[in-house]
Design an enzyme around this catalytic site. Structure first.
Site, short mmCIF file in Angstrom:
data_model
loop_
_atom_site.label_atom_id
_atom_site.label_comp_id
_atom_site.label_asym_id
_atom_site.label_seq_id
_atom_site.Cartn_x
_atom_site.Cartn_y
_atom_site.Cartn_z
N GLY A 211 11.35 -80.88 -53.90
CA GLY A 211 12.67 -80.97 -54.52
C GLY A 211 13.78 -80.99 -53.48
N SER B 174 14.16 -68.58 -62.00
CA SER B 174 15.54 -68.55 -62.46
C SER B 174 15.76 -67.24 -63.22
CB SER B 174 15.74 -69.75 -63.37
OG SER B 174 16.79 -69.52 -64.24
N SER B 175 17.02 -66.81 -63.26
CA SER B 175 17.29 -65.54 -63.95
C SER B 175 17.06 -65.64 -65.46
CB SER B 175 18.72 -65.09 -63.67
OG SER B 175 19.62 -66.09 -64.06
N CYS B 176 16.85 -66.86 -65.98
CA CYS B 176 16.58 -66.98 -67.42
C CYS B 176 15.20 -66.45 -67.80
CB CYS B 176 16.75 -68.42 -67.90
SG CYS B 176 15.48 -69.51 -67.29
N TYR C 120 11.66 -73.32 -71.12
CA TYR C 120 11.84 -73.38 -69.67
C TYR C 120 11.49 -72.03 -69.04
CZ TYR C 120 14.13 -74.21 -65.16
OH TYR C 120 14.39 -74.35 -63.83
N PRO D 50 16.88 -66.80 -58.31
CA PRO D 50 18.31 -66.89 -57.97
C PRO D 50 19.20 -66.76 -59.20
CG PRO D 50 17.11 -68.90 -57.36
CD PRO D 50 16.23 -68.11 -58.25
N HIS E 32 26.10 -77.13 -65.03
CA HIS E 32 26.34 -75.69 -65.23
C HIS E 32 27.84 -75.44 -65.14
CE1 HIS E 32 22.03 -75.55 -63.75
NE2 HIS E 32 21.98 -75.09 -64.98
N1 LIG Z 1 21.08 -74.66 -60.29
C1 LIG Z 1 21.09 -73.36 -60.56
O1 LIG Z 1 22.14 -72.77 -60.89
C2 LIG Z 1 19.83 -72.57 -60.46
C3 LIG Z 1 19.90 -71.20 -60.71
C4 LIG Z 1 18.74 -70.43 -60.64
C5 LIG Z 1 17.55 -71.04 -60.32
N2 LIG Z 1 17.48 -72.36 -60.07
C6 LIG Z 1 16.15 -72.92 -59.78
O2 LIG Z 1 16.13 -73.67 -58.58
C7 LIG Z 1 15.16 -74.72 -58.71
C8 LIG Z 1 15.83 -76.03 -58.33
O3 LIG Z 1 16.97 -76.22 -59.16
P1 LIG Z 1 18.17 -77.19 -58.75
O4 LIG Z 1 19.38 -76.68 -59.43
O5 LIG Z 1 18.16 -77.44 -57.30
O6 LIG Z 1 17.72 -78.52 -59.53
P2 LIG Z 1 18.03 -80.02 -59.19
O7 LIG Z 1 19.27 -80.15 -58.38
O8 LIG Z 1 17.95 -80.76 -60.49
O9 LIG Z 1 16.81 -80.46 -58.27
C9 LIG Z 1 15.52 -80.50 -58.78
C10 LIG Z 1 14.66 -81.33 -57.86
O10 LIG Z 1 13.35 -81.37 -58.44
C11 LIG Z 1 12.82 -82.63 -58.22
N3 LIG Z 1 11.91 -82.99 -59.30
C12 LIG Z 1 12.11 -82.87 -60.64
N4 LIG Z 1 11.05 -83.34 -61.32
C13 LIG Z 1 10.15 -83.76 -60.38
C14 LIG Z 1 8.86 -84.35 -60.44
N5 LIG Z 1 8.26 -84.62 -61.61
N6 LIG Z 1 8.25 -84.67 -59.28
C15 LIG Z 1 8.84 -84.42 -58.08
N7 LIG Z 1 10.05 -83.85 -57.95
C16 LIG Z 1 10.68 -83.53 -59.10
C17 LIG Z 1 13.97 -83.61 -58.18
O11 LIG Z 1 13.63 -84.65 -57.28
P3 LIG Z 1 14.38 -86.07 -57.19
O12 LIG Z 1 15.81 -85.76 -56.82
O13 LIG Z 1 13.67 -86.79 -56.11
O14 LIG Z 1 14.26 -86.71 -58.53
C18 LIG Z 1 15.12 -82.74 -57.69
O15 LIG Z 1 15.37 -82.97 -56.32
C19 LIG Z 1 14.66 -74.68 -60.14
O16 LIG Z 1 13.44 -73.99 -60.17
C20 LIG Z 1 15.71 -73.86 -60.86
O17 LIG Z 1 15.20 -73.13 -61.96
C21 LIG Z 1 18.59 -73.15 -60.12
#
Ligand SMILES: NC(=O)c1ccc[n+]([C@@H]2O[C@H](COP(=O)([O-])OP(=O)(O)OC[C@H]3O[C@@H](n4cnc5c(N)ncnc54)[C@H](OP(=O)(O)O)[C@@H]3O)[C@@H](O)[C@H]2O)c1
Length: 320
Positions: A18, A115-117, A144, A171, A187
């Site tokens: 990712g 995730s905190s969820c 999720y 996080p 968000h």
């Molecule tokens: N954003 C928040 O506020 C937040 C808070 C707490 C926890 N998190 C956690 O952090 C993690 C990442 O979140 P994020 O916010 O960084 O999300 P994001 O910006 O949407 O990034 C997710 C990444 O996952 C990759 N991905 C999705 N489906 C895929 C698949 N089938 N095969 C390969 N790669 C795949 C995507 O790749 P491509 O770009 O190449 O498509 C993307 O780069 C998650 O587990 C989330 O729960 C996020």
């Protein structure tokens, strides 16, 4: 809680799953800045992590020594509540495939981002890691959350059954460069940045936000998330997930005022209290992370200024 882990060798191959996402991108940049010379990343079109055979072939070819799991199907409340099957099925498959392949090909250190969820809807605040599985989940994103809880369990099971030194981290709300500014799936902080920026550029004099503005939330800059992830990989070796946050929260109204000021918006702000507020307070207890000697660096105001500047410079290429 501090363990006997050796620092990671900066020349080891390191797969950031990712790496183009909000979290993964920041982790990639931080690893590069910390001297890692052998980083590996694949876009979802190069390697669909739902495809088990492709994942195993990738691990066989690349043999990463360390892995951070920041790949997930992520979405807002609308997407989560209308397409729960996608969020459950994709995330369970992504995690199972990567963790099984990481086991087969002998990955040394692995950190899974959750995730905190995952914590109960009515967990006592600030939320301790020990509240996991003590109550019912928020129904709008329970599919999720269950997928992510499965990931936490999978990491714990790998530790117990195979002796891996793998960990999972939870996080709080993240923001920063590379965020998603789509009006349907972003968000709250990214949504506010876009809304006030749109209003300033269009010369609009009234902006309407969802809810009452009274819920309290916590926000962590992705650069801080990234430094916490490396700190944990080198200093944390326990089965329990560990929270990553600032330990500080503010109301959505205060956050809205801050973003409006940063964006230069001088009109009025209205609150649509027909829209849901969600839970009144969501703050992580970060005392375990602090005990490991980690503190965030980025204060909210400069962090928001930097995130806004990034958005202003990338309006056309940012995710909308
Ligand atoms: N954003 C928040 O506020 C937040 C808070 C707490 C926890 N998190 C956690 O952090 C993690 C990442 O979140 P994020 O916010 O960084 O999300 P994001 O910006 O949407 O990034 C997710 C990444 O996952 C990759 N991905 C999705 N489906 C895929 C698949 N089938 N095969 C390969 N790669 C795949 C995507 O790749 P491509 O770009 O190449 O498509 C993307 O780069 C998650 O587990 C989330 O729960 C996020």
């Amino acid at each position: 809680m501090t363990s006997e882990l050796a620092p990671l060798d900066r020349e080891d191959s390191f797969y950031v799953a990712g790496h183009r996402g909000l979290a993964g991108g920041a982790i990639w940049r931080h690893l590069e800045a910390s001297g890692f010379t052998n980083l590996v990343g694949q876009t979802s079109s190069e390697l669909d992590l739902r495809d088990r055979d492709a994942v195993f072939a990738f691990f066989e070819a690349v043999r990463p020594r360390h892995v951070v799991m920041a790949a997930a199907r992520v979405g807002g409340i609308l997407a989560n509540s209308t397409r729960p099957v996608d969020f459950l099925s994709d995330n369970v498959r992504i995690q199972v495939n990567v963790l099984d392949a990481a086991h087969r090909y002998g990955v040394d250190r692995l950190l899974l981002l959750g995730s905190s969820c995952i914590y109960p809807k009515f967990a006592e605040q600030p939320i301790k890691e020990s509240s996991l599985l003590t109550g019912e989940l928020e129904p709008t994103n329970d599919a999720y959350a269950i997928a992510k809880i499965t990931g936490v369990m999978h990491v714990q099971a790998m530790r117990r059954q195979h002796g891996h030194h793998w960990v999972s981290a939870m996080p709080t709300n993240l923001y920063g460069p590379g965020d998603n500014f789509d009006t349907d799936s972003s968000h709250v902080l990214a949504a506010l940045i876009r809304r006030f920026d749109d209003a300033v550029r269009a010369g609009t004099s009234t902006v309407t936000n969802w809810g009452t503005g009274s819920p309290r939330r916590e926000f962590l800059h992705v650069d801080d998330l990234a430094s916490a992830v490396l700190h944990l990989l080198e200093n944390y070796d326990e089965p329990s997930p560990i929270n990553i946050g600032t330990g500080k929260d503010l109301t959505i109204r205060e956050l809205s005022d801050l973003v409006a000021e940063v964006a230069g918006y001088r009109g009025t702000v209205e609150w649509d209290d027909n829209k849901p507020d969600g839970t009144p307070r969501k703050l992580l207890d970060v005392s375990r992370l602090e005990e490991l000697g980690w503190r965030p660096d980025v204060e909210l105001r400069p962090g928001v200024e930097q995130a806004y500047a990034w958005y202003a410079a990338h309006r056309d290429s940012a995710r909308h």
